[in-house]
Scaffold this active site. Structure first.
Site, PDB file in Angstrom:
ATOM      1  N   LYS A 110       0.837  -1.193   0.000  1.00 12.17           N
ATOM      2  CA  LYS A 110       0.000   0.000   0.000  1.00 12.17           C
ATOM      3  C   LYS A 110       0.878   1.252   0.000  1.00 12.17           C
ATOM      4  O   LYS A 110       0.637   2.194  -0.755  1.00 12.17           O
ATOM      5  CB  LYS A 110      -0.935  -0.009   1.219  1.00 12.17           C
ATOM      6  CG  LYS A 110      -2.293   0.562   0.889  1.00 12.17           C
ATOM      7  CD  LYS A 110      -3.313   0.355   1.980  1.00 12.17           C
ATOM      8  CE  LYS A 110      -4.544   1.194   1.670  1.00 12.17           C
ATOM      9  NZ  LYS A 110      -5.569   1.116   2.692  1.00 12.17           N
ATOM     10  N   LYS A 189      -5.674 -15.793 -11.419  1.00 13.44           N
ATOM     11  CA  LYS A 189      -6.207 -16.429 -10.203  1.00 13.44           C
ATOM     12  C   LYS A 189      -7.546 -15.782  -9.854  1.00 13.44           C
ATOM     13  O   LYS A 189      -7.662 -14.549  -9.889  1.00 13.44           O
ATOM     14  CB  LYS A 189      -5.194 -16.206  -9.076  1.00 13.44           C
ATOM     15  CG  LYS A 189      -5.654 -16.749  -7.752  1.00 13.44           C
ATOM     16  CD  LYS A 189      -4.718 -16.374  -6.622  1.00 13.44           C
ATOM     17  CE  LYS A 189      -5.409 -16.711  -5.312  1.00 13.44           C
ATOM     18  NZ  LYS A 189      -4.787 -16.242  -4.124  1.00 13.44           N
ATOM     19  N   LYS A 192     -11.422 -11.639  -5.581  1.00 15.04           N
ATOM     20  CA  LYS A 192     -12.300 -10.459  -5.481  1.00 15.04           C
ATOM     21  C   LYS A 192     -11.635  -9.239  -6.089  1.00 15.04           C
ATOM     22  O   LYS A 192     -12.268  -8.447  -6.755  1.00 15.04           O
ATOM     23  CB  LYS A 192     -12.529 -10.127  -3.998  1.00 15.04           C
ATOM     24  CG  LYS A 192     -13.637 -10.834  -3.349  1.00 15.04           C
ATOM     25  CD  LYS A 192     -13.913 -10.237  -1.981  1.00 15.04           C
ATOM     26  CE  LYS A 192     -12.733 -10.277  -1.030  1.00 15.04           C
ATOM     27  NZ  LYS A 192     -12.425 -11.596  -0.475  1.00 15.04           N
TER      28      LYS A 192
HETATM   29  P1  ADP Z   1      -9.539 -12.959  -2.521  1.00 13.33           P
HETATM   30  O1  ADP Z   1      -8.269 -13.143  -3.349  1.00 13.33           O
HETATM   31  O2  ADP Z   1     -10.770 -13.146  -3.354  1.00 13.33           O
HETATM   32  O3  ADP Z   1      -9.539 -11.666  -1.734  1.00 13.33           O
HETATM   33  P2  ADP Z   1      -8.918 -14.154   0.007  1.00 13.33           P
HETATM   34  O4  ADP Z   1      -7.524 -13.623  -0.070  1.00 13.33           O
HETATM   35  O5  ADP Z   1      -9.885 -13.541   0.951  1.00 13.33           O
HETATM   36  O6  ADP Z   1      -9.540 -14.132  -1.484  1.00 13.33           O
HETATM   37  O7  ADP Z   1      -8.825 -15.722   0.233  1.00 13.33           O
HETATM   38  C1  ADP Z   1      -9.373 -16.433   1.318  1.00 13.33           C
HETATM   39  C2  ADP Z   1      -8.901 -17.882   1.205  1.00 13.33           C
HETATM   40  O8  ADP Z   1      -9.284 -18.468  -0.056  1.00 13.33           O
HETATM   41  C3  ADP Z   1      -7.385 -18.022   1.279  1.00 13.33           C
HETATM   42  O9  ADP Z   1      -7.092 -19.150   2.080  1.00 13.33           O
HETATM   43  C4  ADP Z   1      -6.941 -18.257  -0.147  1.00 13.33           C
HETATM   44  O10 ADP Z   1      -5.779 -19.033  -0.221  1.00 13.33           O
HETATM   45  C5  ADP Z   1      -8.137 -18.971  -0.762  1.00 13.33           C
HETATM   46  N1  ADP Z   1      -8.272 -18.575  -2.182  1.00 13.33           N
HETATM   47  C6  ADP Z   1      -8.620 -17.369  -2.652  1.00 13.33           C
HETATM   48  N2  ADP Z   1      -8.666 -17.340  -3.999  1.00 13.33           N
HETATM   49  C7  ADP Z   1      -8.311 -18.588  -4.416  1.00 13.33           C
HETATM   50  C8  ADP Z   1      -8.152 -19.218  -5.700  1.00 13.33           C
HETATM   51  N3  ADP Z   1      -8.396 -18.568  -6.829  1.00 13.33           N
HETATM   52  N4  ADP Z   1      -7.785 -20.504  -5.732  1.00 13.33           N
HETATM   53  C9  ADP Z   1      -7.549 -21.197  -4.583  1.00 13.33           C
HETATM   54  N5  ADP Z   1      -7.678 -20.664  -3.341  1.00 13.33           N
HETATM   55  C10 ADP Z   1      -8.055 -19.383  -3.244  1.00 13.33           C
END
Ligand code: ADP
Ligand code: TRP
Length: 325
Positions: A110, A189, A192
């Site tokens: 950030k 990947k 969100k």
């Molecule tokens: P985002 O990237 O959507 O913000 P988070 O970082 O909140 O998702 O992820 C929460 C959990 O879900 C973590 O344990 C992360 O490793 C898993 N996760 C998030 N996106 C993926 C993905 N595309 N494939 C596999 N695991 C994921």
């Protein structure tokens, strides 16, 4: 074994979250003393509207219940229902060198982007250490991106123990199986932050609409295609039955299948896979008093566990009245 993990309530859960995390949380509740919590204090570093935060917290609880977390087996609580967390975070912050936090990626990113970073984001790993140490966690299942936070948690615990005596148990990270890194609609990947998600509880029409948007190359129907490099196929693989998978795999390699057909089959498979969970979710949503009861009972259990450890820490560092006159 005490298994513990936290999930930030920062929006609807997507199928990447399911394969990368939730499915494994559900499996770990068998045979372990599992504690899972909704990390609303952490979410305050990004969600800035009270109603939105409350809605996200409720949504994550019902999503997790619908996806198979069993409140009779796992303790599913909300972080801020145990305010002891913030007291422990303060005690831990007094033994945490600034330098450890300055190297943490979310804060560093950030600042590097020139964005204003609040103290809460800077201190985020200390709060996370408090979450973990407060419950004498043995094992902390997290994605690869959280590995650094787990290392800092262990370092903080060791420093506190070296300063004040053996107060905290050192937790072990359990890096979740990332074989299933789920690709998003654009092939990156699923996340969100890239706005490329299919949410677990999107309504069936939206799932079909989104599946049609999955980016593929423009190989014509009749030409052979490589399933191993195709993100549409990678998604299909997660949901298809063995027979369907073999059929589509064969027709990819020989030619004769169009991406349009695979997208429709994928959407149908996703809708079918989550249909029972969708029904369970609707049932929880129709009975918010039951959700509240789960939350209250879990908070009580979590608070009892937390109190014991917090008292141990207070006693060791000399705040509050001594329990051993
Ligand atoms: P985002 O990237 O959507 O913000 P988070 O970082 O909140 O998702 O992820 C929460 C959990 O879900 C973590 O344990 C992360 O490793 C898993 N996760 C998030 N996106 C993926 C993905 N595309 N494939 C596999 N695991 C994921
Ligand atoms: N920081 C974690 C994430 O963004 C969520 C989290 C907060 C957590 N406290 C935790 C995970 C304690 C494991 C243990 O995914």
């Amino acid at each position: 074994m005490r298994v513990l993990s936290g999930i930030q309530p920062s929006g609807a859960l997507h199928i990447g979250n399911y394969f990368g995390a939730i499915r494994q949380y559900v499996a770990l509740q068998e045979g372990n003393d599992a504690f899972y919590f909704v990390a609303d204090y952490h979410a305050l570093t990004s969600v800035r509207k009270a109603e939105t935060l409350r809605k996200y917290v409720f949504d994550v609880i019902v999503d997790l219940l619908a996806l198979g977390l069993d409140p009779d087996r796992a303790t599913l609580f909300v972080q801020s229902d145990v305010p002891e967390t913030t007291e422990l975070a303060w005690l831990l912050s007094t033994v945490t060198p600034m330098g450890w936090l300055e190297k943490c990626v979310s804060y560093k990113d950030k600042v590097q982007q020139g964005l204003p970073a609040e103290h809460g984001l800077f201190a985020y790993p200390v709060l996370q250490a408090a979450d973990i140490l407060l419950y004498d966690a043995d094992l902390v299942p997290v994605g690869q991106d959280q590995k650094q936070h787990l290392e800092i948690t262990r370092d903080i615990a060791e420093r506190f123990n070296n300063t004040y005596g053996e107060v905290f148990k050192l937790p072990k990270p359990y890096i979740l199986d990332q074989v299933a890194v789920v690709p998003g609609l654009d092939g990156r990947k699923m996340s969100k932050s890239y706005d490329n998600t299919i949410e677990i509880f999107d309504d069936p029409k939206t799932i079909t609409k989104k599946a049609k948007k999955i980016v593929t190359d423009s190989t014509p129907v009749e030409s052979p295609k490589n399933p191993d490099t195709c993100n549409l196929f990678q998604l299909f693989k997660l949901f298809a039955s063995a027979d369907d998978l073999a059929d589509v795999d064969r027709r990819y390699r020989s030619g004769g299948i169009g991406y349009g057909e695979v997208k429709v089959r994928l959407a149908d498979a996703i809708i079918a896979a989550f249909a029972p969970a969708r029904e369970r979710r609707a049932d929880w949503v129709a009975h918010p008093e039951r959700v509240e009861a789960v939350r209250v009972a879990a908070a009580l259990k979590a608070k009892t566990a937390a109190r014991t450890v917090l008292d141990r820490a207070r006693e060791a560092c000399g705040v509050g009245r001594s329990r051993t006159p």
